[in-house]
Scaffold this motif. Structure first.
Motif, PDB file in Angstrom:
ATOM      1  N   ASP A 179       0.848  -1.182   0.000  1.00  0.00           N
ATOM      2  CA  ASP A 179       0.000   0.000   0.000  1.00  0.00           C
ATOM      3  C   ASP A 179       0.890   1.242   0.000  1.00  0.00           C
ATOM      4  N   THR A 194     -11.714   0.784  -7.619  1.00  0.00           N
ATOM      5  CA  THR A 194     -12.199  -0.083  -6.537  1.00  0.00           C
ATOM      6  C   THR A 194     -12.052  -1.551  -6.908  1.00  0.00           C
ATOM      7  N   ARG A 197      -8.299  -2.515  -6.969  1.00  0.00           N
ATOM      8  CA  ARG A 197      -7.754  -2.725  -5.626  1.00  0.00           C
ATOM      9  C   ARG A 197      -8.210  -4.072  -5.064  1.00  0.00           C
ATOM     10  N   ALA A 198      -9.472  -4.396  -5.268  1.00  0.00           N
ATOM     11  CA  ALA A 198      -9.988  -5.680  -4.790  1.00  0.00           C
ATOM     12  C   ALA A 198      -9.246  -6.842  -5.442  1.00  0.00           C
ATOM     13  N   GLU A 201      -5.788  -7.136  -3.865  1.00  0.00           N
ATOM     14  CA  GLU A 201      -5.892  -7.707  -2.522  1.00  0.00           C
ATOM     15  C   GLU A 201      -6.159  -9.206  -2.573  1.00  0.00           C
ATOM     16  N   GLN A 204      -3.250 -11.810  -3.150  1.00  0.00           N
ATOM     17  CA  GLN A 204      -2.388 -12.174  -2.030  1.00  0.00           C
ATOM     18  C   GLN A 204      -3.197 -13.033  -1.062  1.00  0.00           C
ATOM     19  N   HIS A 206      -3.451 -13.662   1.987  1.00  0.00           N
ATOM     20  CA  HIS A 206      -4.049 -13.141   3.214  1.00  0.00           C
ATOM     21  C   HIS A 206      -5.108 -12.074   2.938  1.00  0.00           C
ATOM     22  N   GLY A 207      -5.322 -11.746   1.660  1.00  0.00           N
ATOM     23  CA  GLY A 207      -6.489 -10.971   1.263  1.00  0.00           C
ATOM     24  C   GLY A 207      -6.393  -9.470   1.405  1.00  0.00           C
ATOM     25  N   ARG A 208      -5.192  -8.934   1.475  1.00  0.00           N
ATOM     26  CA  ARG A 208      -5.041  -7.476   1.584  1.00  0.00           C
ATOM     27  C   ARG A 208      -3.686  -7.066   1.046  1.00  0.00           C
ATOM     28  N   LEU A 209      -3.492  -5.750   0.886  1.00  0.00           N
ATOM     29  CA  LEU A 209      -2.188  -5.238   0.507  1.00  0.00           C
ATOM     30  C   LEU A 209      -1.229  -5.322   1.699  1.00  0.00           C
ATOM     31  N   SER A 211       1.507  -3.828   4.202  1.00  0.00           N
ATOM     32  CA  SER A 211       1.775  -2.481   4.708  1.00  0.00           C
ATOM     33  C   SER A 211       3.274  -2.197   4.661  1.00  0.00           C
ATOM     34  N   GLY A 239       2.092 -11.878   2.174  1.00  0.00           N
ATOM     35  CA  GLY A 239       0.831 -12.522   2.535  1.00  0.00           C
ATOM     36  C   GLY A 239       0.735 -13.969   2.076  1.00  0.00           C
TER      37      GLY A 239
END
Length: 250
Positions: A179, A194, A197-198, A201, A204, A206-209, A211, A239
């Motif tokens: 991110d 949107t 980004r989804a 995410e 990966q 673990h389902g998110r960007l 950090s 992730g």
């Protein structure tokens, strides 16, 4: 404030924003004196911020000398400066290939080369290179970027072999999609930010960007004197994207 890096001096290239800024913050919080090299160093949180262009050897050497003249030593180099590139193998012309390669690969070599005389006399010398998930997984529309980051990973191992007996450890961190401002700009340029980004995410496990602070924590470990037996290694902060193959939930 931790004292893990007390008395040690670090350079973080590309340290004024994104992952580099997180690395600079983390090393300072752990007790290091940190110099940031960046083409736009304004606003960098560091003990010294120097305008350095890693594609210019004289600029790099002047920056390293400023650090040593200011603090009397140099112990850690984090080669984080880098630029992105999009497209398949035919999407970028020769000039862009040379430009991105010059920053991401040769820039790393220039900074490391200038730092070597000082690292050789450090009691806790470490180099950490920022590679990428793009070095270990085939990502669509990232041909040029992947080529440079694959080179960074291979170069890390070669450097570790060359300098082990000089007591200079060399390792890499391989972030997944993080991110950062660069990813933010890619999302802003997408037809549906949107949805894009989804998709990033979901790629990966673990389902998110990722950090920037998570990447910085891995860099801090690799740079730390506590990791004295870790060299020629890479840590994936992605992730699980590099190693895991999960079944769909439904």
């Amino acid at each position: 404030m931790s004292s893990e890096f007390s008395g040690l001096v670090a350079i973080v290239t590309g340290g004024a924003s994104g992952i580099g800024a997180a690395i600079a913050r983390r090393l300072r919080a752990d007790g290091a004196t940190v110099a940031v090299f960046d083409v736009r160093p304004e606003g960098a949180i560091a003990d010294l911020a120097v305008e350095v262009d890693v594609t210019d050897d004289a600029s790099v050497r002047d920056g390293v000398e400023q650090v040593v003249n200011s603090f009397g030593r140099l112990d850690i180099v984090v080669n984080n400066a880098g630029i992105g590139a999009q497209g398949d193998i035919a999407a970028n012309g020769d000039d862009e290939w040379h430009r991105v390669w010059d920053v991401n690969v040769v820039g790393l070599a220039r900074v490391s080369r200038a730092a070597l005389p000082h690292l050789r006399v450090s009691p806790a010398a470490a180099i950490v290179n920022t590679s990428s998930i793009a070095a270990t997984a085939g990502l669509p529309q990232r041909a040029l970027y992947s080529a440079t980051k694959g080179a960074v990973l291979s170069l890390t191992r070669a450097m570790a072999a060359d300098h082990l007996r000089e007591r200079i450890r060399v390792n890499a961190v391989n972030p997944g999609t993080a991110d950062t401002p660069w990813v933010g700009r890619l999302l802003d340029a997408a037809a549906d930010p949107t949805a894009e980004r989804a998709a990033l995410e979901a790629r990966q496990p673990h389902g998110r960007l990722v950090s920037p602070d998570e990447v910085a924590a891995a860099v801090a470990y690799l740079a730390s004197p506590a990791a004295g037996s870790t060299t020629g290694a890479s840590i994936a902060v992605d992730g699980g994207m590099q190693e895991l193959r999960l079944r769909p939930e439904h």
